[in-house]
Design a protein around this motif. Structure first.
Motif, mmCIF file in Angstrom:
data_model
loop_
_atom_site.group_PDB
_atom_site.id
_atom_site.type_symbol
_atom_site.label_atom_id
_atom_site.label_comp_id
_atom_site.label_asym_id
_atom_site.label_seq_id
_atom_site.Cartn_x
_atom_site.Cartn_y
_atom_site.Cartn_z
ATOM 1 N N ASP A 38 33.177 28.244 21.374
ATOM 2 C CA ASP A 38 32.162 27.385 22.002
ATOM 3 C C ASP A 38 31.757 27.911 23.378
ATOM 4 O OD1 ASP A 38 32.160 25.701 19.835
ATOM 5 O OD2 ASP A 38 33.528 24.229 20.737
ATOM 6 N N ARG A 39 32.715 28.485 24.095
ATOM 7 C CA ARG A 39 32.460 28.903 25.479
ATOM 8 C C ARG A 39 31.786 30.265 25.584
ATOM 9 N NH1 ARG A 39 34.724 26.424 29.942
ATOM 10 N NH2 ARG A 39 35.911 24.535 29.486
ATOM 11 N N VAL A 40 32.117 31.196 24.706
ATOM 12 C CA VAL A 40 31.663 32.580 24.903
ATOM 13 C C VAL A 40 30.367 32.902 24.166
ATOM 14 C CG1 VAL A 40 33.996 33.404 25.356
ATOM 15 C CG2 VAL A 40 33.102 33.459 23.017
ATOM 16 N N GLY A 41 29.928 32.043 23.265
ATOM 17 C CA GLY A 41 28.638 32.259 22.637
ATOM 18 C C GLY A 41 28.613 33.332 21.564
ATOM 19 N N CYS A 42 29.770 33.666 21.021
ATOM 20 C CA CYS A 42 29.788 34.618 19.901
ATOM 21 C C CYS A 42 30.789 34.132 18.851
ATOM 22 C CB CYS A 42 30.106 36.034 20.363
ATOM 23 S SG CYS A 42 31.733 36.270 21.079
ATOM 24 N N ASP A 43 30.749 34.718 17.671
ATOM 25 C CA ASP A 43 31.658 34.325 16.599
ATOM 26 C C ASP A 43 33.041 34.919 16.852
ATOM 27 O OD1 ASP A 43 29.648 32.955 15.278
ATOM 28 O OD2 ASP A 43 29.002 34.736 14.167
ATOM 29 N N ALA A 61 46.138 26.231 26.006
ATOM 30 C CA ALA A 61 45.555 25.110 25.287
ATOM 31 C C ALA A 61 44.047 25.208 25.456
ATOM 32 C CB ALA A 61 46.084 23.795 25.858
ATOM 33 N N PRO A 62 43.282 24.396 24.717
ATOM 34 C CA PRO A 62 41.829 24.447 24.912
ATOM 35 C C PRO A 62 41.415 24.280 26.375
ATOM 36 C CG PRO A 62 42.336 23.207 22.932
ATOM 37 C CD PRO A 62 43.658 23.525 23.582
ATOM 38 N N SER A 63 42.125 23.430 27.116
ATOM 39 C CA SER A 63 41.781 23.214 28.528
ATOM 40 C C SER A 63 42.001 24.455 29.387
ATOM 41 C CB SER A 63 42.607 22.054 29.093
ATOM 42 O OG SER A 63 43.998 22.328 28.973
ATOM 43 N N THR A 64 42.863 25.372 28.923
ATOM 44 C CA THR A 64 43.118 26.596 29.682
ATOM 45 C C THR A 64 41.867 27.456 29.795
ATOM 46 O OG1 THR A 64 45.357 26.572 28.735
ATOM 47 C CG2 THR A 64 44.707 28.551 29.924
ATOM 48 N N LEU A 65 40.963 27.319 28.832
ATOM 49 C CA LEU A 65 39.732 28.129 28.852
ATOM 50 C C LEU A 65 38.912 27.843 30.094
ATOM 51 C CD1 LEU A 65 38.822 30.190 26.645
ATOM 52 C CD2 LEU A 65 40.577 28.617 25.860
ATOM 53 N N GLY A 66 38.923 26.589 30.555
ATOM 54 C CA GLY A 66 38.183 26.251 31.766
ATOM 55 C C GLY A 66 38.743 26.970 32.972
ATOM 56 N N ASP A 116 31.782 39.888 27.404
ATOM 57 C CA ASP A 116 32.313 38.779 28.204
ATOM 58 C C ASP A 116 33.473 38.096 27.486
ATOM 59 O OD1 ASP A 116 30.377 39.335 30.065
ATOM 60 O OD2 ASP A 116 29.042 37.696 29.470
ATOM 61 N N ALA A 117 33.354 37.928 26.171
ATOM 62 C CA ALA A 117 34.428 37.292 25.399
ATOM 63 C C ALA A 117 35.698 38.125 25.454
ATOM 64 C CB ALA A 117 33.979 37.094 23.952
ATOM 65 N N ALA A 118 35.559 39.452 25.407
ATOM 66 C CA ALA A 118 36.737 40.318 25.454
ATOM 67 C C ALA A 118 37.467 40.176 26.788
ATOM 68 C CB ALA A 118 36.316 41.774 25.237
ATOM 69 N N VAL A 119 36.718 39.959 27.874
ATOM 70 C CA VAL A 119 37.345 39.753 29.188
ATOM 71 C C VAL A 119 38.155 38.452 29.182
ATOM 72 C CG1 VAL A 119 36.903 39.334 31.636
ATOM 73 C CG2 VAL A 119 35.594 41.077 30.425
ATOM 74 N N VAL A 120 37.592 37.396 28.592
ATOM 75 C CA VAL A 120 38.301 36.107 28.515
ATOM 76 C C VAL A 120 39.561 36.251 27.667
ATOM 77 C CG1 VAL A 120 38.159 33.720 27.720
ATOM 78 C CG2 VAL A 120 36.184 34.779 28.850
ATOM 79 N N VAL A 121 39.433 36.910 26.524
ATOM 80 C CA VAL A 121 40.595 37.116 25.643
ATOM 81 C C VAL A 121 41.680 37.900 26.373
ATOM 82 C CG1 VAL A 121 41.410 38.261 23.540
ATOM 83 C CG2 VAL A 121 39.280 36.949 23.503
ATOM 84 N N ASP A 122 41.285 38.914 27.121
ATOM 85 C CA ASP A 122 42.261 39.716 27.863
ATOM 86 C C ASP A 122 43.028 38.861 28.864
ATOM 87 O OD1 ASP A 122 43.376 42.387 28.470
ATOM 88 O OD2 ASP A 122 42.438 42.079 30.428
ATOM 89 N N GLU A 123 42.320 37.947 29.540
ATOM 90 C CA GLU A 123 42.982 37.030 30.489
ATOM 91 C C GLU A 123 43.950 36.098 29.754
ATOM 92 O OE1 GLU A 123 42.869 35.939 33.996
ATOM 93 O OE2 GLU A 123 42.449 38.072 34.144
ATOM 94 N N LEU A 124 43.517 35.568 28.607
ATOM 95 C CA LEU A 124 44.374 34.667 27.834
ATOM 96 C C LEU A 124 45.622 35.389 27.343
ATOM 97 C CD1 LEU A 124 41.686 32.781 25.714
ATOM 98 C CD2 LEU A 124 43.171 31.761 27.456
#
Length: 318
Positions: free
Chosen positions: A29-34, A72-77, A53-61
């Motif tokens: 929902d946040r990154v705009g890709c599948d 958790a889902p809230s961690t994405l924020g 951009d999604a790969a950067v978020v995944v790397d942080e997670l």
């Protein structure tokens, strides 16, 4: 269209998925890709920019998971905000202010981290923003930690006794019983931080004091951690009175939401005025929270945003 596939450790992949793939769905929902996870291979499909951009978020997670954090889902924020601010999400989440039994109190947004750092580094900090941004909770946690570390000798929690748009009428009992309804949120925060027996002992011995703002007049508060909550309901005169109670070895934190002022319409809020008066004074810090800092139920964020949009449209019509 672009595609990127990331091979993860099996344990990391399981944690990244979350319960019933809840983390993956929030990520999508946040990154705009599948986003697809098959086994330990994560696939990102979308435009080149979205996938990057999604790969950067995944790397942080993944980095958080490898450091032992539960996501958790809230961690994405937290992660998204940290990336936008070019900060490490681990630096935010690992700044633990206070631990109590199984509870760990730490910032969850970039602004919350700024707020906590400001309390540490300034004598007076103003935390201004909507409900649910952790202004009072984090301040109380920092106060309890300061008391535990013997940085201060006592905690003083206060708020103005102003009714929120309704009349409570006559309240029976002694003065403490009469003011308890106004101070209940501060007691709730205390009981979240400490065992009830310890809170009772501290209250009986005056190590923790919870009192209405009117009780601060004429006092000099030394070696104390003082929190003024709901400060939007102070008059300019009350705000000046409170701030001039500051004594040696003390810290003050003032919290409030200028969109929830319960004063008469013809009376200015002390919290609004003070920003104009003290903005340039050394050792005083203002931290302003927004809807992105709301850490309650996600619906609260949407409610705050909706009210903000309504007020903007009302002002433009006027």
């Amino acid at each position: 269209m672009a595609r990127r596939q990331l091979t993860l450790d099996n344990a990391v992949a399981a944690e990244l998925a979350g319960a019933e793939d809840s983390v993956l769905r929030e990520l999508e929902d946040r990154v705009g890709c599948d986003v697809h996870l098959r086994g330990n291979v994560l696939t990102l499909d979308g435009s080149e920019g979205d996938v990057r951009d999604a790969a950067v978020v995944v790397d942080e997670l993944v980095g958080l998971i490898e450091r032992g954090h539960e996501v958790a889902p809230s961690t994405l924020g937290t992660v998204s905000g940290a990336i936008d601010a070019r900060q490490s999400s681990a630096d935010i989440l690992e700044d633990v202010i206070w631990r109590h039994r199984g509870m760990k109190v730490a910032p969850k947004t970039v602004n919350q981290k700024r707020y906590v750092d400001s309390i540490r580094n300034h004598t007076v900090t103003f935390g201004i923003g909507p409900a649910g941004t952790g202004k009072t909770f984090l301040a109380v946690a920092r106060a309890v930690a300061a008391l535990d570390a013997r940085e201060v000798n006592r905690i003083i929690l206060t708020r103005p006794a102003v009714e929120a748009g309704e009349r409570l009428g006559f309240l029976p009992g002694d003065i403490q019983a009469k003011v308890d309804p106004y101070l209940r949120p501060l007691f709730d925060a205390l009981y979240d931080m400490l065992d009830p027996e310890r809170v009772s002992t501290y209250l009986e011995n005056g190590i923790i004091e919870v009192a209405p703002l009117a009780f601060m007049r004429g006092r000099s508060l030394n070696d104390s951690f003082v929190i003024l909550d709901e400060a939007q309901n102070t008059s300019p005169e009350q705000m000046k009175m409170f701030l001039t109670r500051l004594g040696f070895g003390s810290k003050m934190v003032v919290t409030g939401d200028i969109t929830q002022i319960d004063l008469p319409r013809d009376q200015r809020s002390g919290l609004v005025v003070i920003g104009e008066i003290l903005a340039q004074v050394a050792d005083i810090s203002f931290v302003r929270f927004g809807g992105e800092d709301v850490v309650r139920h996600e619906l609260v964020q949407r409610i705050v945003a909706a009210y903000g949009e309504y007020e903007k449209s009302s002002q433009s019509r006027d």
